[in-house]
Design a protein around this motif. Structure first.
Motif, PDB file in Angstrom:
ATOM      1  N   UNK A 122     -26.037  29.414   3.232  1.00 53.32           N
ATOM      2  CA  UNK A 122     -24.731  29.257   3.871  1.00 53.32           C
ATOM      3  C   UNK A 122     -23.844  30.398   3.413  1.00 53.32           C
ATOM      4  N   UNK A 123     -22.921  30.812   4.287  1.00 55.55           N
ATOM      5  CA  UNK A 123     -21.921  31.819   3.904  1.00 55.55           C
ATOM      6  C   UNK A 123     -20.731  31.698   4.828  1.00 55.55           C
ATOM      7  N   UNK A 124     -19.572  31.997   4.274  1.00 51.56           N
ATOM      8  CA  UNK A 124     -18.376  32.045   5.104  1.00 51.56           C
ATOM      9  C   UNK A 124     -18.419  33.318   5.942  1.00 51.56           C
ATOM     10  N   UNK A 125     -18.081  33.211   7.205  1.00 49.63           N
ATOM     11  CA  UNK A 125     -18.037  34.369   8.094  1.00 49.63           C
ATOM     12  C   UNK A 125     -16.797  35.182   7.734  1.00 49.63           C
ATOM     13  N   UNK A 126     -16.965  36.414   7.225  1.00 50.65           N
ATOM     14  CA  UNK A 126     -15.824  37.170   6.721  1.00 50.65           C
ATOM     15  C   UNK A 126     -15.110  38.041   7.762  1.00 50.65           C
ATOM     16  N   UNK A 127     -15.594  38.039   8.988  1.00 49.62           N
ATOM     17  CA  UNK A 127     -15.013  38.891  10.038  1.00 49.62           C
ATOM     18  C   UNK A 127     -14.824  38.061  11.302  1.00 49.62           C
ATOM     19  N   UNK A 128     -13.975  38.523  12.212  1.00 55.86           N
ATOM     20  CA  UNK A 128     -13.854  37.825  13.497  1.00 55.86           C
ATOM     21  C   UNK A 128     -15.123  37.985  14.336  1.00 55.86           C
TER      22      UNK A 128
END
Length: 182
Positions: A122-128
């Motif tokens: 899992x990872x947070x999406x860091x870009x739009x």
């Protein structure tokens, strides 16, 4: 692309042999893969629609990034490489959180017997979303979907039309983990 991958035994241990991905699929040999689920704190999950030319599940919506771990590559390195190759996103190792390893055994048309040990991150999406570039050989579309909507569509069904089927255990683990992070 036909990559060289490690062949594992049924317990998930490397056998010391390698093969082309197509050989592993033809012979039903176990091998390691990665899945990466990208999410936003606004409660959205990035999905990719698989390209129509894919051997397995063409045109279906799936996990944000998925792919085979290459011979000699760690699962984490494979996840970072596949993310860059499939959606043009450069992540660092410390941005990924390991969720667990799952087993998948599925038969497909054309004599493909795909037996995988899936390393799920899992990872947070860091870009739009608009900053991502799907590789057209792999990805037909990218879309952010509400985790609530996905949970309602997939919970308890594990293989509704339009989505790549995964086990109930897999979806429960992923959605429970995602819900605790958004």
């Amino acid at each position: 692309m036909d990559e060289i991958i490690e062949i594992w035994d049924e317990s998930g241990k490397p056998t010391g042999t390698t093969a082309l991905k197509s050989e592993a699929h033809k012979n039903g040999w176990f091998h390691p893969t990665i899945h990466l689920w990208l999410y936003t704190h606004a409660g959205q999950v990035l999905l990719q629609k698989r390209a129509e030319n894919k051997d397995t599940f063409p045109g279906l919506w799936d996990v944000s990034v998925a792919g085979h771990i290459l011979n000699g590559e760690t699962p984490l390195a494979g996840a970072l490489r596949e993310t860059r190759e499939e959606i043009g996103l450069l992540l660092k190792a410390n941005q990924l959180e390991f969720l667990g390893r799952f087993t998948s055994d599925q038969k497909h048309p054309g004599g493909i017997h795909d037996r995988e040990f899936q390393y799920v991150y899992l990872a947070e999406l860091p870009v739009p979303l608009e900053d991502l570039t799907g590789n057209p050989e792999e990805v037909a579309a990218l879309e952010l979907r509400s985790l609530l909507r996905l949970t309602e569509e997939l919970w308890g069904m594990a293989a509704p039309a339009g989505y790549v089927p995964h086990s109930r255990t897999y979806y429960k683990a992923v959605f429970t983990a995602l819900q605790s992070r958004v």
